[in-house]
Design a protein around this motif. Structure first.
Motif, PDB file in Angstrom:
ATOM      1  N   GLY A   1      95.884  32.971  27.481  1.00  0.00           N
ATOM      2  CA  GLY A   1      95.891  32.373  25.853  1.00  0.00           C
ATOM      3  C   GLY A   1      96.542  33.770  25.130  1.00  0.00           C
ATOM      4  O   GLY A   1      97.312  33.343  24.252  1.00  0.00           O
ATOM      5  N   PHE A   2      96.569  34.818  25.207  1.00  0.00           N
ATOM      6  CA  PHE A   2      97.434  35.805  24.817  1.00  0.00           C
ATOM      7  C   PHE A   2      99.092  35.221  25.441  1.00  0.00           C
ATOM      8  O   PHE A   2      99.828  35.444  24.882  1.00  0.00           O
ATOM      9  CB  PHE A   2      97.543  36.863  25.774  1.00  0.00           C
ATOM     10  CG  PHE A   2      98.419  38.014  25.150  1.00  0.00           C
ATOM     11  CD1 PHE A   2      98.256  38.556  23.947  1.00  0.00           C
ATOM     12  CD2 PHE A   2      99.236  38.378  26.154  1.00  0.00           C
ATOM     13  CE1 PHE A   2      99.190  39.528  24.440  1.00  0.00           C
ATOM     14  CE2 PHE A   2     100.352  39.613  25.819  1.00  0.00           C
ATOM     15  CZ  PHE A   2      99.818  39.553  24.172  1.00  0.00           C
ATOM     16  N   GLU A   3      99.455  34.695  26.469  1.00  0.00           N
ATOM     17  CA  GLU A   3     100.425  33.975  27.137  1.00  0.00           C
ATOM     18  C   GLU A   3     101.101  32.884  25.537  1.00  0.00           C
ATOM     19  O   GLU A   3     102.735  33.232  25.559  1.00  0.00           O
ATOM     20  CB  GLU A   3     100.267  33.747  28.470  1.00  0.00           C
ATOM     21  CG  GLU A   3     102.141  32.642  28.791  1.00  0.00           C
ATOM     22  CD  GLU A   3     102.063  31.913  30.173  1.00  0.00           C
ATOM     23  OE1 GLU A   3     102.190  31.449  30.516  1.00  0.00           O
ATOM     24  OE2 GLU A   3     101.322  33.353  30.894  1.00  0.00           O
ATOM     25  N   THR A   4      99.924  31.995  25.645  1.00  0.00           N
ATOM     26  CA  THR A   4     100.795  30.634  24.872  1.00  0.00           C
ATOM     27  C   THR A   4     100.459  31.484  23.210  1.00  0.00           C
ATOM     28  O   THR A   4     101.408  31.256  22.715  1.00  0.00           O
ATOM     29  CB  THR A   4      99.308  29.598  24.898  1.00  0.00           C
ATOM     30  OG1 THR A   4      98.533  29.039  25.728  1.00  0.00           O
ATOM     31  CG2 THR A   4      99.358  28.598  23.726  1.00  0.00           C
ATOM     32  N   LEU A   5      99.515  31.779  22.811  1.00  0.00           N
ATOM     33  CA  LEU A   5      99.849  32.731  22.069  1.00  0.00           C
ATOM     34  C   LEU A   5     100.921  33.461  21.489  1.00  0.00           C
ATOM     35  O   LEU A   5     101.735  33.474  20.785  1.00  0.00           O
ATOM     36  CB  LEU A   5      99.232  33.922  21.136  1.00  0.00           C
ATOM     37  CG  LEU A   5      97.825  32.822  20.829  1.00  0.00           C
ATOM     38  CD1 LEU A   5      96.386  34.322  20.598  1.00  0.00           C
ATOM     39  CD2 LEU A   5      97.793  32.118  19.589  1.00  0.00           C
ATOM     40  N   SER A   6     101.517  33.932  23.255  1.00  0.00           N
ATOM     41  CA  SER A   6     103.008  35.045  22.884  1.00  0.00           C
ATOM     42  C   SER A   6     104.018  33.688  22.204  1.00  0.00           C
ATOM     43  O   SER A   6     105.007  34.308  21.748  1.00  0.00           O
ATOM     44  CB  SER A   6     103.014  36.153  24.291  1.00  0.00           C
ATOM     45  OG  SER A   6     101.919  37.166  24.349  1.00  0.00           O
ATOM     46  N   LYS A   7     103.640  32.693  23.337  1.00  0.00           N
ATOM     47  CA  LYS A   7     105.049  31.403  23.036  1.00  0.00           C
ATOM     48  C   LYS A   7     104.981  31.387  21.976  1.00  0.00           C
ATOM     49  O   LYS A   7     106.147  30.691  20.642  1.00  0.00           O
ATOM     50  CB  LYS A   7     105.050  30.436  24.246  1.00  0.00           C
ATOM     51  CG  LYS A   7     105.330  31.153  25.391  1.00  0.00           C
ATOM     52  CD  LYS A   7     104.749  29.806  26.307  1.00  0.00           C
ATOM     53  CE  LYS A   7     104.783  30.345  27.740  1.00  0.00           C
ATOM     54  NZ  LYS A   7     104.240  28.927  29.157  1.00  0.00           N
ATOM     55  N   ILE A   8     104.364  31.020  21.042  1.00  0.00           N
ATOM     56  CA  ILE A   8     103.916  30.493  20.303  1.00  0.00           C
ATOM     57  C   ILE A   8     104.925  31.726  18.591  1.00  0.00           C
ATOM     58  O   ILE A   8     105.189  31.358  17.802  1.00  0.00           O
ATOM     59  CB  ILE A   8     102.683  30.603  19.123  1.00  0.00           C
ATOM     60  CG1 ILE A   8     102.203  29.083  20.365  1.00  0.00           C
ATOM     61  CG2 ILE A   8     102.694  30.084  17.641  1.00  0.00           C
ATOM     62  CD1 ILE A   8     100.157  28.505  19.513  1.00  0.00           C
ATOM     63  N   GLU A   9     104.187  33.179  19.048  1.00  0.00           N
ATOM     64  CA  GLU A   9     105.085  33.794  17.949  1.00  0.00           C
ATOM     65  C   GLU A   9     106.404  34.310  18.405  1.00  0.00           C
ATOM     66  O   GLU A   9     107.095  34.236  16.892  1.00  0.00           O
ATOM     67  CB  GLU A   9     104.284  35.402  18.442  1.00  0.00           C
ATOM     68  CG  GLU A   9     104.454  35.867  18.023  1.00  0.00           C
ATOM     69  CD  GLU A   9     104.326  37.716  18.130  1.00  0.00           C
ATOM     70  OE1 GLU A   9     104.124  38.844  17.172  1.00  0.00           O
ATOM     71  OE2 GLU A   9     104.037  38.091  19.307  1.00  0.00           O
ATOM     72  N   SER A  10     106.498  33.984  19.632  1.00  0.00           N
ATOM     73  CA  SER A  10     108.470  34.485  19.753  1.00  0.00           C
ATOM     74  C   SER A  10     109.129  32.849  19.041  1.00  0.00           C
ATOM     75  O   SER A  10     110.196  32.688  18.558  1.00  0.00           O
ATOM     76  CB  SER A  10     108.717  34.013  20.867  1.00  0.00           C
ATOM     77  OG  SER A  10     108.449  33.486  21.858  1.00  0.00           O
ATOM     78  N   GLU A  11     108.507  31.918  19.367  1.00  0.00           N
ATOM     79  CA  GLU A  11     108.738  30.636  18.221  1.00  0.00           C
ATOM     80  C   GLU A  11     108.468  30.962  16.882  1.00  0.00           C
ATOM     81  O   GLU A  11     110.031  30.392  16.155  1.00  0.00           O
ATOM     82  CB  GLU A  11     108.026  29.109  19.132  1.00  0.00           C
ATOM     83  CG  GLU A  11     108.780  27.587  17.632  1.00  0.00           C
ATOM     84  CD  GLU A  11     107.264  27.305  18.140  1.00  0.00           C
ATOM     85  OE1 GLU A  11     107.805  25.811  17.419  1.00  0.00           O
ATOM     86  OE2 GLU A  11     107.367  26.740  18.977  1.00  0.00           O
ATOM     87  N   PHE A  12     108.310  31.534  16.408  1.00  0.00           N
ATOM     88  CA  PHE A  12     108.123  31.496  14.816  1.00  0.00           C
ATOM     89  C   PHE A  12     109.204  32.754  14.562  1.00  0.00           C
ATOM     90  O   PHE A  12     109.334  32.503  13.180  1.00  0.00           O
ATOM     91  CB  PHE A  12     106.986  31.659  14.628  1.00  0.00           C
ATOM     92  CG  PHE A  12     106.377  29.796  14.397  1.00  0.00           C
ATOM     93  CD1 PHE A  12     107.370  29.082  13.510  1.00  0.00           C
ATOM     94  CD2 PHE A  12     105.623  29.465  15.085  1.00  0.00           C
ATOM     95  CE1 PHE A  12     106.378  27.269  13.187  1.00  0.00           C
ATOM     96  CE2 PHE A  12     105.342  28.183  15.454  1.00  0.00           C
ATOM     97  CZ  PHE A  12     105.103  27.330  14.548  1.00  0.00           C
ATOM     98  N   TYR A  13     108.841  33.739  15.134  1.00  0.00           N
ATOM     99  CA  TYR A  13     109.068  35.103  14.920  1.00  0.00           C
ATOM    100  C   TYR A  13     110.522  35.840  15.521  1.00  0.00           C
ATOM    101  O   TYR A  13     111.189  36.571  15.404  1.00  0.00           O
ATOM    102  CB  TYR A  13     108.226  35.725  15.154  1.00  0.00           C
ATOM    103  CG  TYR A  13     107.427  35.685  14.051  1.00  0.00           C
ATOM    104  CD1 TYR A  13     106.435  35.428  12.937  1.00  0.00           C
ATOM    105  CD2 TYR A  13     105.585  36.392  15.113  1.00  0.00           C
ATOM    106  CE1 TYR A  13     105.651  35.327  12.076  1.00  0.00           C
ATOM    107  CE2 TYR A  13     104.725  35.632  14.755  1.00  0.00           C
ATOM    108  CZ  TYR A  13     104.734  34.987  12.962  1.00  0.00           C
ATOM    109  OH  TYR A  13     103.265  34.676  12.811  1.00  0.00           O
ATOM    110  N   SER A  14     111.034  34.656  16.283  1.00  0.00           N
ATOM    111  CA  SER A  14     113.026  34.940  16.872  1.00  0.00           C
ATOM    112  C   SER A  14     113.906  35.146  16.045  1.00  0.00           C
ATOM    113  O   SER A  14     113.711  34.722  14.799  1.00  0.00           O
ATOM    114  CB  SER A  14     112.981  34.601  17.445  1.00  0.00           C
ATOM    115  OG  SER A  14     112.048  33.831  18.362  1.00  0.00           O
TER     116      SER A  14
END
Length: 73
Positions: free
Chosen positions: A60-73
């Motif tokens: 779950g953390f890995e998935t959320l991290s991917k989402i975060e990097s997609e939107f906050y890069s």
């Protein structure tokens, strides 16, 4: 710091949750993880249950991290 925080608040939450985190494959995998955790708990396998729970949380953390990097890069 505050400007970055405010920028993150502008991301549409429904898009993050329903289009990214709650896709069909993720829900199927999460359900399988939950069934495995319950099976291990019911079998009295504390070490196995702990490992399964930690793995599930890590996914779950890995998935959320991917989402975060997609939107906050």
């Amino acid at each position: 710091m505050i400007a970055e925080f405010l920028k993150r608040l502008n991301v549409p939450i429904h898009r993050l949750l329903f289009e990214s985190f709650y896709d069909e494959r993720r829900l199927w995998t999460a359900n399988a993880d939950h069934q495995n955790m319950v099976r291990l708990i019911m079998a009295g396998d504390a070490d196995g249950a702990e490992a399964a729970i930690r793995s599930h949380i890590g996914k779950g953390f890995e998935t959320l991290s991917k989402i975060e990097s997609e939107f906050y890069s």
